[in-house]
Write a protein that holds these residues in place. Structure first.
Motif, PDB file in Angstrom:
ATOM      1  N   PHE A  27       4.782 -13.633 -13.304  1.00  0.00           N
ATOM      2  CA  PHE A  27       4.261 -13.246 -11.897  1.00  0.00           C
ATOM      3  C   PHE A  27       5.626 -12.917 -11.044  1.00  0.00           C
ATOM      4  O   PHE A  27       5.838 -12.011 -10.101  1.00  0.00           O
ATOM      5  CB  PHE A  27       3.245 -14.174 -11.391  1.00  0.00           C
ATOM      6  CG  PHE A  27       2.933 -13.950  -9.714  1.00  0.00           C
ATOM      7  CD1 PHE A  27       2.187 -12.561  -9.631  1.00  0.00           C
ATOM      8  CD2 PHE A  27       3.552 -14.482  -8.785  1.00  0.00           C
ATOM      9  CE1 PHE A  27       1.895 -12.314  -8.304  1.00  0.00           C
ATOM     10  CE2 PHE A  27       3.269 -14.267  -7.375  1.00  0.00           C
ATOM     11  CZ  PHE A  27       2.096 -13.051  -7.138  1.00  0.00           C
ATOM     12  N   LEU A  65       7.496  -9.956 -12.066  1.00  0.00           N
ATOM     13  CA  LEU A  65       6.810  -8.880 -11.434  1.00  0.00           C
ATOM     14  C   LEU A  65       7.053  -8.945  -9.937  1.00  0.00           C
ATOM     15  O   LEU A  65       7.404  -7.593  -9.555  1.00  0.00           O
ATOM     16  CB  LEU A  65       5.273  -9.116 -11.626  1.00  0.00           C
ATOM     17  CG  LEU A  65       4.464  -7.710 -11.603  1.00  0.00           C
ATOM     18  CD1 LEU A  65       4.864  -6.846 -12.573  1.00  0.00           C
ATOM     19  CD2 LEU A  65       2.965  -8.178 -11.770  1.00  0.00           C
ATOM     20  N   VAL A  66       7.191  -9.738  -9.117  1.00  0.00           N
ATOM     21  CA  VAL A  66       7.480  -9.783  -7.711  1.00  0.00           C
ATOM     22  C   VAL A  66       8.804  -9.225  -7.418  1.00  0.00           C
ATOM     23  O   VAL A  66       9.206  -8.367  -6.634  1.00  0.00           O
ATOM     24  CB  VAL A  66       6.950 -11.180  -7.127  1.00  0.00           C
ATOM     25  CG1 VAL A  66       7.719 -11.178  -5.755  1.00  0.00           C
ATOM     26  CG2 VAL A  66       5.788 -11.309  -6.890  1.00  0.00           C
ATOM     27  N   VAL A 121       9.059  -5.450  -8.465  1.00  0.00           N
ATOM     28  CA  VAL A 121       8.398  -4.671  -7.185  1.00  0.00           C
ATOM     29  C   VAL A 121       9.270  -4.560  -6.091  1.00  0.00           C
ATOM     30  O   VAL A 121       9.293  -3.772  -5.216  1.00  0.00           O
ATOM     31  CB  VAL A 121       7.039  -5.509  -6.831  1.00  0.00           C
ATOM     32  CG1 VAL A 121       6.470  -4.640  -5.470  1.00  0.00           C
ATOM     33  CG2 VAL A 121       6.063  -5.074  -7.878  1.00  0.00           C
ATOM     34  N   VAL A 128      12.036  -2.030  -6.634  1.00  0.00           N
ATOM     35  CA  VAL A 128      11.602  -0.854  -6.638  1.00  0.00           C
ATOM     36  C   VAL A 128      11.407  -0.574  -5.013  1.00  0.00           C
ATOM     37  O   VAL A 128      11.697   0.625  -4.752  1.00  0.00           O
ATOM     38  CB  VAL A 128      10.222  -0.563  -7.475  1.00  0.00           C
ATOM     39  CG1 VAL A 128       9.647   0.634  -7.166  1.00  0.00           C
ATOM     40  CG2 VAL A 128      10.597  -0.792  -8.890  1.00  0.00           C
ATOM     41  N   ARG A 129      10.612  -1.314  -4.394  1.00  0.00           N
ATOM     42  CA  ARG A 129      10.363  -1.066  -2.917  1.00  0.00           C
ATOM     43  C   ARG A 129      11.703  -0.827  -2.130  1.00  0.00           C
ATOM     44  O   ARG A 129      11.677  -0.098  -1.053  1.00  0.00           O
ATOM     45  CB  ARG A 129       9.393  -1.992  -2.450  1.00  0.00           C
ATOM     46  CG  ARG A 129       7.850  -1.682  -2.824  1.00  0.00           C
ATOM     47  CD  ARG A 129       6.809  -2.630  -1.865  1.00  0.00           C
ATOM     48  NE  ARG A 129       6.946  -2.144  -0.615  1.00  0.00           N
ATOM     49  CZ  ARG A 129       5.814  -1.728  -0.141  1.00  0.00           C
ATOM     50  NH1 ARG A 129       4.687  -1.547  -0.786  1.00  0.00           N
ATOM     51  NH2 ARG A 129       5.965  -1.180   1.301  1.00  0.00           N
ATOM     52  N   ASN A 165       5.819   5.763  -7.260  1.00  0.00           N
ATOM     53  CA  ASN A 165       6.739   5.248  -8.135  1.00  0.00           C
ATOM     54  C   ASN A 165       5.697   4.409  -9.500  1.00  0.00           C
ATOM     55  O   ASN A 165       4.894   4.072  -9.183  1.00  0.00           O
ATOM     56  CB  ASN A 165       7.426   4.037  -7.635  1.00  0.00           C
ATOM     57  CG  ASN A 165       8.489   3.552  -8.595  1.00  0.00           C
ATOM     58  OD1 ASN A 165       8.222   2.893  -9.464  1.00  0.00           O
ATOM     59  ND2 ASN A 165       9.822   3.686  -8.399  1.00  0.00           N
ATOM     60  N   LEU A 203       5.145   1.024  -9.388  1.00  0.00           N
ATOM     61  CA  LEU A 203       4.054   0.605  -8.428  1.00  0.00           C
ATOM     62  C   LEU A 203       2.667   0.975  -8.805  1.00  0.00           C
ATOM     63  O   LEU A 203       1.744   0.539  -8.701  1.00  0.00           O
ATOM     64  CB  LEU A 203       4.542   1.203  -7.110  1.00  0.00           C
ATOM     65  CG  LEU A 203       5.888   0.642  -6.332  1.00  0.00           C
ATOM     66  CD1 LEU A 203       6.222   0.948  -5.026  1.00  0.00           C
ATOM     67  CD2 LEU A 203       5.777  -0.974  -6.362  1.00  0.00           C
ATOM     68  N   VAL A 247       1.297  -1.416 -11.273  1.00  0.00           N
ATOM     69  CA  VAL A 247       1.159  -2.651 -10.641  1.00  0.00           C
ATOM     70  C   VAL A 247      -0.167  -2.447 -10.061  1.00  0.00           C
ATOM     71  O   VAL A 247      -1.133  -3.575  -9.982  1.00  0.00           O
ATOM     72  CB  VAL A 247       2.475  -3.100  -9.471  1.00  0.00           C
ATOM     73  CG1 VAL A 247       1.841  -4.242  -8.690  1.00  0.00           C
ATOM     74  CG2 VAL A 247       3.683  -3.547 -10.457  1.00  0.00           C
ATOM     75  N   MET A 268      -3.180 -10.543  -3.330  1.00  0.00           N
ATOM     76  CA  MET A 268      -2.065 -10.617  -2.690  1.00  0.00           C
ATOM     77  C   MET A 268      -0.898  -9.688  -3.036  1.00  0.00           C
ATOM     78  O   MET A 268      -0.173  -9.088  -2.341  1.00  0.00           O
ATOM     79  CB  MET A 268      -1.254 -12.150  -2.979  1.00  0.00           C
ATOM     80  CG  MET A 268      -0.212 -12.934  -2.112  1.00  0.00           C
ATOM     81  SD  MET A 268      -0.353 -14.488  -2.394  1.00  0.00           S
ATOM     82  CE  MET A 268       0.283 -14.608  -4.044  1.00  0.00           C
ATOM     83  N   LEU A 269      -0.772  -9.712  -4.415  1.00  0.00           N
ATOM     84  CA  LEU A 269       0.089  -8.708  -4.976  1.00  0.00           C
ATOM     85  C   LEU A 269       0.064  -7.068  -4.478  1.00  0.00           C
ATOM     86  O   LEU A 269       1.028  -6.535  -4.440  1.00  0.00           O
ATOM     87  CB  LEU A 269       0.254  -8.827  -6.379  1.00  0.00           C
ATOM     88  CG  LEU A 269       1.288  -8.156  -7.330  1.00  0.00           C
ATOM     89  CD1 LEU A 269       2.755  -8.262  -7.056  1.00  0.00           C
ATOM     90  CD2 LEU A 269       1.083  -8.192  -8.837  1.00  0.00           C
ATOM     91  N   MET A 320       1.156  -6.854  -1.059  1.00  0.00           N
ATOM     92  CA  MET A 320       2.769  -7.083  -0.962  1.00  0.00           C
ATOM     93  C   MET A 320       3.469  -5.690  -1.600  1.00  0.00           C
ATOM     94  O   MET A 320       4.258  -4.979  -1.306  1.00  0.00           O
ATOM     95  CB  MET A 320       3.167  -7.969  -1.694  1.00  0.00           C
ATOM     96  CG  MET A 320       2.812  -9.259  -0.825  1.00  0.00           C
ATOM     97  SD  MET A 320       3.709 -10.733  -1.381  1.00  0.00           S
ATOM     98  CE  MET A 320       3.426 -10.684  -2.954  1.00  0.00           C
ATOM     99  N   ALA A 321       2.855  -5.146  -2.764  1.00  0.00           N
ATOM    100  CA  ALA A 321       3.561  -4.071  -3.736  1.00  0.00           C
ATOM    101  C   ALA A 321       3.165  -2.767  -3.233  1.00  0.00           C
ATOM    102  O   ALA A 321       3.746  -1.953  -3.155  1.00  0.00           O
ATOM    103  CB  ALA A 321       3.193  -4.251  -5.239  1.00  0.00           C
ATOM    104  N   LEU A 322       1.631  -2.480  -2.670  1.00  0.00           N
ATOM    105  CA  LEU A 322       1.538  -1.354  -2.308  1.00  0.00           C
ATOM    106  C   LEU A 322       1.025  -1.243  -1.000  1.00  0.00           C
ATOM    107  O   LEU A 322       1.811  -1.035  -0.165  1.00  0.00           O
ATOM    108  CB  LEU A 322       0.128  -0.834  -3.192  1.00  0.00           C
ATOM    109  CG  LEU A 322       0.218  -0.344  -4.790  1.00  0.00           C
ATOM    110  CD1 LEU A 322       1.123   0.850  -4.639  1.00  0.00           C
ATOM    111  CD2 LEU A 322       0.813  -1.400  -5.555  1.00  0.00           C
TER     112      LEU A 322
END
Lengths: 50, 297
Positions: free
Chosen positions: A29, A32-33, A36, A39-40, B20, B23, B26, B84-85, B88-90
């Motif tokens: 996890f 992964l964070v 991400v 990437v963002r 992406n 993403l 994810v 949560m992910l 935050m990610a999308l």
């Protein structure tokens, strides 16, 4: 006399397995964070004027 | 689970918005984990009835491989992490839709509807129908009409699909006290309702060719498959499926006696048909095929 509250070997093994799975899950996890976030952010951090 | 991931991926790709790949992966991972979390919560709550049915008695909790409390904890933790992910990610629309889907499946369907009404899988089907909307929202941050059209297709598919199955597994549902339609209203009423839903479902499957979502290939597959779907629903309506005891010959979902074949055939084809139309949509959007826009010509 054996302690009734003491875990059997099988229970202890199962608990250890769960703990390892939890640790691996948490590490994945975090990775992964991190991915991400990179990437963002993209190139925005590099190109931001000082 | 595989259907959830597949339909979510279709929604994400059909949005036609560059995303992406990391993403996108994810987003699909979050939806898959959310579906797994819903499943864990369902298996924790339903362990008593799962143990009584052949189809479900081998699940981890009733089989004794996992403690109920562990399944509950896993379900809650995975739900929180996936939502949560996703946020935050999308984006937070996709996260909110995912949270709602998990809540709807675990609480509204599992706790409330499943044991109390014969409409359980009709209303509860919304949880299984939302993944393409979540996928679409993950890609765009919006949920337009075409996303909800995909949701409506799965929603209308659910009753004929599950009722066809329950026509030849109703002994199990009766034993477990689950008020599935054949148990409560009887087989003839269930077969009639399956036909009505099929008559509504097939035209709905053609709608993407009108709204600019599906192309010529989609229209062909949806129309040809739809005709077969209607034929099988008609045959089931005319049969006596669900009226004899002991319709299954083994624990497998497809091994049935002659009297239940029409129900088994519709059940099996419903899975193939839904997979085919979503795969065609996915293929068209990946290959950049032109949508039909039938009404605007």
């Amino acid at each position: 006399m054996s302690d009734p509250n003491r875990e059997s070997e099988a229970e202890s093994k199962a608990r250890r397995g769960r703990n390892i799975a939890l640790a691996v899950g948490l590490i994945l996890f975090v990775i992964l964070v991190f991915v991400v976030t990179i990437v963002r952010l993209g190139g925005n951090v590099v190109t931001k004027p000082l | 689970m595989s259907l959830v991931v597949f339909t979510a991926l279709t929604g994400l790709v059909c949005a036609d918005t560059p995303i992406n790949p990391v993403l996108g992966a994810v987003a699909i991972l979050c939806i898959a984990v959310g579906a797994g979390a819903s499943g864990a919560l369902n298996m924790w709550y339903d362990a008593d009835i799962d143990a009584k049915m052949r189809r479900t008695r081998g699940r981890p909790v009733p089989a004794g491989r996992v403690q109920g409390a562990d399944a509950l904890a896993l379900g809650i933790v995975l739900s929180l992490f996936s939502v949560m992910l996703m946020g935050m990610a999308l984006n937070w629309l996709a996260a909110a839709l995912l949270a709602f889907t998990i809540f709807f499946y675990a609480v509204i369907y599992t706790v409330w509807l499943k044991r109390s009404t014969a409409q359980n899988i009709v209303i509860g089907g919304l949880a299984g129908a939302l993944p393409p909307v979540i996928g679409w929202a993950a890609a765009t941050g919006t949920a337009p009409l075409n996303a909800w059209l995909l949701c409506a297709i799965i929603f209308m598919w659910t009753p004929p699909h599950f009722w066809a199955l329950s026509l030849y597994t109703s002994e199990d549902y009766a034993k477990a006290g689950v008020p599935m339609m054949p148990v409560v209203r009887g087989a003839p009423s269930t077969r009639r309702q399956i036909l009505v839903y099929a008559l509504l479902f097939v035209p709905l499957c053609l709608a993407p060719a009108v709204t600019g979502l599906g192309g010529a290939a989609y229209f062909g597959v949806a129309a040809a498959g739809g005709a077969v779907f209607l034929l099988l629903a008609w045959r089931l309506f005319r049969s006596h499926a669900g009226e004899a005891q002991g319709q299954r010959t083994s624990d497998g979902l497809y091994d049935v006696r002659a009297g239940a074949r029409d129900a088994r055939n519709l059940f099996a084809f419903s899975i193939l048909y839904l997979s085919l139309i979503f795969a065609t949509l996915l293929g068209e959007h990946l290959l950049g095929a032109q949508p039909l826009h039938l009404l605007s010509r």
